[in-house]
Design a protein around this motif. Structure first.
Motif, PDB file in Angstrom:
ATOM      1  N   ILE A   1       0.920  -1.238   0.139  1.00  0.00           N
ATOM      2  CA  ILE A   1      -0.121   0.004   0.203  1.00  0.00           C
ATOM      3  C   ILE A   1       0.837   1.288   0.090  1.00  0.00           C
ATOM      4  CG2 ILE A   1      -1.662   1.425   1.185  1.00  0.00           C
ATOM      5  CD1 ILE A   1      -2.933  -1.339  -0.036  1.00  0.00           C
ATOM      6  N   ASP A   2       0.731   2.139  -1.287  1.00  0.00           N
ATOM      7  CA  ASP A   2       1.551   3.413  -0.990  1.00  0.00           C
ATOM      8  C   ASP A   2       0.573   4.400  -0.276  1.00  0.00           C
ATOM      9  OD1 ASP A   2       2.542   5.818  -1.654  1.00  0.00           O
ATOM     10  OD2 ASP A   2       2.628   5.309  -3.785  1.00  0.00           O
ATOM     11  N   SER A   3       1.009   4.656   1.025  1.00  0.00           N
ATOM     12  CA  SER A   3       0.254   5.786   1.644  1.00  0.00           C
ATOM     13  C   SER A   3       1.191   7.073   1.713  1.00  0.00           C
ATOM     14  CB  SER A   3      -0.179   5.170   2.920  1.00  0.00           C
ATOM     15  OG  SER A   3      -1.015   6.361   3.658  1.00  0.00           O
ATOM     16  N   ALA A   4       1.938   7.378   0.793  1.00  0.00           N
ATOM     17  CA  ALA A   4       2.598   8.616   0.958  1.00  0.00           C
ATOM     18  C   ALA A   4       2.210  10.063   1.179  1.00  0.00           C
ATOM     19  CB  ALA A   4       3.501   8.596  -0.400  1.00  0.00           C
ATOM     20  N   GLN A   5       0.788   9.934   0.940  1.00  0.00           N
ATOM     21  CA  GLN A   5      -0.152  11.238   1.012  1.00  0.00           C
ATOM     22  C   GLN A   5      -0.921  11.001   2.242  1.00  0.00           C
ATOM     23  OE1 GLN A   5      -1.646  12.531  -2.545  1.00  0.00           O
ATOM     24  NE2 GLN A   5       0.159  12.325  -3.823  1.00  0.00           N
ATOM     25  N   LYS A   6      -0.733  10.034   3.389  1.00  0.00           N
ATOM     26  CA  LYS A   6      -1.731   9.913   4.184  1.00  0.00           C
ATOM     27  C   LYS A   6      -1.211   8.998   5.435  1.00  0.00           C
ATOM     28  CE  LYS A   6      -6.219   7.319   4.950  1.00  0.00           C
ATOM     29  NZ  LYS A   6      -7.222   6.269   4.591  1.00  0.00           N
ATOM     30  N   LEU A   7      -1.449   9.603   6.455  1.00  0.00           N
ATOM     31  CA  LEU A   7      -0.932   8.824   7.774  1.00  0.00           C
ATOM     32  C   LEU A   7      -1.890   9.089   8.828  1.00  0.00           C
ATOM     33  CD1 LEU A   7       1.344   7.651   9.357  1.00  0.00           C
ATOM     34  CD2 LEU A   7       2.299  10.016   9.879  1.00  0.00           C
ATOM     35  N   GLU A   8      -2.505   8.117   9.349  1.00  0.00           N
ATOM     36  CA  GLU A   8      -3.758   8.194  10.074  1.00  0.00           C
ATOM     37  C   GLU A   8      -3.555   7.066  11.259  1.00  0.00           C
ATOM     38  OE1 GLU A   8      -7.560   7.760   8.416  1.00  0.00           O
ATOM     39  OE2 GLU A   8      -7.397   9.708   7.346  1.00  0.00           O
ATOM     40  N   LYS A   9      -3.927   7.279  12.593  1.00  0.00           N
ATOM     41  CA  LYS A   9      -3.981   6.408  13.509  1.00  0.00           C
ATOM     42  C   LYS A   9      -4.636   5.294  13.075  1.00  0.00           C
ATOM     43  CE  LYS A   9      -4.449   6.599  18.674  1.00  0.00           C
ATOM     44  NZ  LYS A   9      -2.797   6.369  18.791  1.00  0.00           N
ATOM     45  N   ASN A  10      -3.884   3.939  13.553  1.00  0.00           N
ATOM     46  CA  ASN A  10      -4.351   2.630  13.202  1.00  0.00           C
ATOM     47  C   ASN A  10      -4.715   2.461  11.764  1.00  0.00           C
ATOM     48  OD1 ASN A  10      -4.426   1.838  16.200  1.00  0.00           O
ATOM     49  ND2 ASN A  10      -6.297   2.994  16.288  1.00  0.00           N
ATOM     50  N   GLN A  11      -4.215   2.970  10.853  1.00  0.00           N
ATOM     51  CA  GLN A  11      -4.216   3.081   9.507  1.00  0.00           C
ATOM     52  C   GLN A  11      -3.642   1.685   8.976  1.00  0.00           C
ATOM     53  OE1 GLN A  11      -2.485   5.878   7.402  1.00  0.00           O
ATOM     54  NE2 GLN A  11      -2.805   5.158   5.234  1.00  0.00           N
ATOM     55  N   PHE A  12      -2.530   1.150   9.554  1.00  0.00           N
ATOM     56  CA  PHE A  12      -2.005   0.094   9.016  1.00  0.00           C
ATOM     57  C   PHE A  12      -3.036  -1.384   9.555  1.00  0.00           C
ATOM     58  CE2 PHE A  12       0.342  -4.197   9.606  1.00  0.00           C
ATOM     59  CZ  PHE A  12       0.657  -4.264   8.352  1.00  0.00           C
ATOM     60  N   LYS A  13      -3.629  -1.277  10.704  1.00  0.00           N
ATOM     61  CA  LYS A  13      -4.355  -2.090  11.437  1.00  0.00           C
ATOM     62  C   LYS A  13      -5.657  -2.283  10.611  1.00  0.00           C
ATOM     63  CE  LYS A  13      -3.899  -2.710  15.573  1.00  0.00           C
ATOM     64  NZ  LYS A  13      -4.132  -2.416  16.956  1.00  0.00           N
ATOM     65  N   THR A  14      -6.222  -0.961   9.993  1.00  0.00           N
ATOM     66  CA  THR A  14      -7.356  -0.864   9.383  1.00  0.00           C
ATOM     67  C   THR A  14      -7.419  -1.326   7.990  1.00  0.00           C
ATOM     68  OG1 THR A  14      -8.187   0.915  10.881  1.00  0.00           O
ATOM     69  CG2 THR A  14      -9.420   0.630   8.515  1.00  0.00           C
ATOM     70  N   GLU A  15      -6.397  -0.917   7.226  1.00  0.00           N
ATOM     71  CA  GLU A  15      -6.160  -1.253   5.856  1.00  0.00           C
ATOM     72  C   GLU A  15      -5.597  -2.578   5.422  1.00  0.00           C
ATOM     73  OE1 GLU A  15      -4.848   2.234   3.499  1.00  0.00           O
ATOM     74  OE2 GLU A  15      -6.234   3.736   4.987  1.00  0.00           O
ATOM     75  N   CYS A  16      -4.838  -2.883   6.375  1.00  0.00           N
ATOM     76  CA  CYS A  16      -3.754  -3.864   6.101  1.00  0.00           C
ATOM     77  C   CYS A  16      -3.889  -5.380   6.598  1.00  0.00           C
ATOM     78  CB  CYS A  16      -2.353  -3.535   6.106  1.00  0.00           C
ATOM     79  SG  CYS A  16      -1.761  -2.160   4.994  1.00  0.00           S
ATOM     80  N   LYS A  17      -3.419  -6.374   6.195  1.00  0.00           N
ATOM     81  CA  LYS A  17      -3.112  -7.711   6.938  1.00  0.00           C
ATOM     82  C   LYS A  17      -1.882  -7.641   7.249  1.00  0.00           C
ATOM     83  CE  LYS A  17      -6.765  -9.959   4.121  1.00  0.00           C
ATOM     84  NZ  LYS A  17      -6.923 -11.158   2.987  1.00  0.00           N
ATOM     85  N   PRO A  18      -1.526  -8.650   8.322  1.00  0.00           N
ATOM     86  CA  PRO A  18      -0.423  -8.781   8.893  1.00  0.00           C
ATOM     87  C   PRO A  18       0.954  -8.571   8.003  1.00  0.00           C
ATOM     88  CG  PRO A  18      -1.834  -9.915  10.140  1.00  0.00           C
ATOM     89  CD  PRO A  18      -2.398  -9.484   8.887  1.00  0.00           C
ATOM     90  N   ASP A  19       0.816  -9.487   6.944  1.00  0.00           N
ATOM     91  CA  ASP A  19       1.899  -9.611   6.132  1.00  0.00           C
ATOM     92  C   ASP A  19       2.203  -8.517   5.160  1.00  0.00           C
ATOM     93  OD1 ASP A  19       2.463 -12.229   7.351  1.00  0.00           O
ATOM     94  OD2 ASP A  19       1.464 -13.249   5.789  1.00  0.00           O
ATOM     95  N   ASP A  20       1.325  -7.452   4.858  1.00  0.00           N
ATOM     96  CA  ASP A  20       1.420  -6.471   3.942  1.00  0.00           C
ATOM     97  C   ASP A  20       2.420  -5.524   4.459  1.00  0.00           C
ATOM     98  OD1 ASP A  20      -0.858  -7.606   2.654  1.00  0.00           O
ATOM     99  OD2 ASP A  20      -2.428  -6.286   3.367  1.00  0.00           O
ATOM    100  N   LEU A  21       2.684  -4.858   3.405  1.00  0.00           N
ATOM    101  CA  LEU A  21       3.481  -3.427   3.605  1.00  0.00           C
ATOM    102  C   LEU A  21       3.039  -2.192   3.395  1.00  0.00           C
ATOM    103  CD1 LEU A  21       6.661  -4.852   1.346  1.00  0.00           C
ATOM    104  CD2 LEU A  21       6.363  -5.072   3.946  1.00  0.00           C
ATOM    105  N   MET A  22       2.893  -1.287   4.234  1.00  0.00           N
ATOM    106  CA  MET A  22       2.664  -0.092   3.943  1.00  0.00           C
ATOM    107  C   MET A  22       3.645   0.993   4.094  1.00  0.00           C
ATOM    108  SD  MET A  22      -0.505   2.034   5.906  1.00  0.00           S
ATOM    109  CE  MET A  22      -1.862   1.300   5.076  1.00  0.00           C
ATOM    110  N   ILE A  23       3.689   1.910   3.001  1.00  0.00           N
ATOM    111  CA  ILE A  23       4.786   2.909   2.737  1.00  0.00           C
ATOM    112  C   ILE A  23       4.277   4.353   3.057  1.00  0.00           C
ATOM    113  CG2 ILE A  23       6.144   3.790   0.898  1.00  0.00           C
ATOM    114  CD1 ILE A  23       6.294   0.937  -0.131  1.00  0.00           C
TER     115      ILE A  23
END
Length: 314
Positions: free
Chosen positions: A115-137
């Motif tokens: 997940i390319d999140s270069a323009q967004k940073l929110e509380k609990n965002q990884f937990k909300t948008e991703c699964k454990p093995d995913d990568l968020m940038i």
């Protein structure tokens, strides 16, 4: 409402900091780097994080030698396409224009996605948008929601992935306090975040929730007046007639705007051999305009911006 003489309403706000470099070791990879990784990981709800010198480097390492075709919006910063190609992959474009100011799926490998999140940073965002093995940038470029002296970060619950990125970004070496004690594991890169970058980001992070709360008030005003439902804390875009004239007229009143973004599918450097169909991108590429939205804008400023922009709204 009359405009205050010489008052400038900037598109972005870049916080000012003074840095004492005497606090850092010769290798510029001190404890504040790991502190930043820990604090951001906790904030977005991930177990692990690795900080890098830029989000472009993060995309590059995440895609390195995957031999895939990455489908990305045509209306996107060219650095994303550059990272895809220089890391040994191909690209294709989509007609997605709604991603601007938000996160989007860069690639799905099946067992995990990026997940390319270069323009967004929110509380609990990884937990909300991703699964454990995913990568968020994430990106800490000076104009991004959590700004810095550039910088990027990858978060995940997958320790082995993050460990690999840490070693690859540290010249292919495992970390040790003394650089002459670091064993080589790979042909790596000098892509790690330095202490000066980390300190600026940490200072801005200490007031991040306060900043986004201020931005939300400006965004809510714009949403009401422009009849939109934007959620971004990074960019606020509107569509206007004769964009170049609008930009010029607004600048004459010391209101600074931007274009996010031009299309790439028709750019001679990035154009594909077979042109696809991108009607929404081609429209937005000509009409979209980013207007000022940041924590230092007063409601009076926001009203000034609205009054000038609404004259040219589509």
């Amino acid at each position: 409402m009359e405009f205050t003489a010489n008052k400038v309403i900037s598109l972005f706000n870049i916080p000012d900091h003074k840095i004492d470099t005497s606090n850092y070791s010769h290798c510029l990879h001190d404890n504040n780097v790991s502190t930043l990784e820990s604090e951001i990981a906790v904030y977005v709800g991930a177990k692990h994080a690795v900080s890098l010198n830029s989000a472009t480097s993060a995309i590059y390492l995440a895609l390195l030698n995957k031999s895939i075709t990455v489908k990305i919006p045509s209306m996107i910063p060219p650095v994303v396409v550059n990272a895809i190609t220089t890391s040994g992959n191909k690209y294709d474009f989509t007609d997605n224009t709604e991603w601007v100011g938000d996160s989007y799926e860069l690639f799905d490998f099946g067992d995990y996605k990026i997940i390319d999140s270069a323009q967004k940073l929110e509380k609990n965002q990884f937990k909300t948008e991703c699964k454990p093995d995913d990568l968020m940038i994430f990106s800490f470029y000076p104009t991004k929601p959590l700004s810095g002296f550039d910088g990027g970060m990858i978060v995940s619950d997958d320790f082995e992935k993050i460990k690999y990125f840490k070693e690859m970004s540290l010249n292919g070496m495992s970390y040790a306090e003394n650089n002459w004690e670091r064993p080589h594991k790979y042909h790596g890169y000098k892509m790690y975040m330095n202490s000066i970058q980390a300190e600026i980001i940490l200072k801005n992070f200490s007031t991040y929730d306060k900043k986004t709360n201020k931005i939300s008030k400006v965004r809510n005003f714009y949403n009401t007046e422009f009849n939109q439902k934007k959620t971004s804390s990074h960019l606020y875009t509107v569509d206007v007639f004769d964009r170049e004239s609008v930009i010029k007229n607004l600048r004459s009143k010391n209101i600074y705007t931007g274009i996010h973004y031009h299309s790439l599918h028709d750019d001679p450097v990035y154009a594909l051999n077979t042109k696809g169909n991108y009607p929404e991108t081609e429209k937005k590429s000509k009409t979209t305009l980013s207007i000022p939205m940041h924590e230092n804008i007063s409601m009076e400023d926001a009203k000034m911006v609205y009054q000038e922009v609404i004259k040219n709204i589509i």
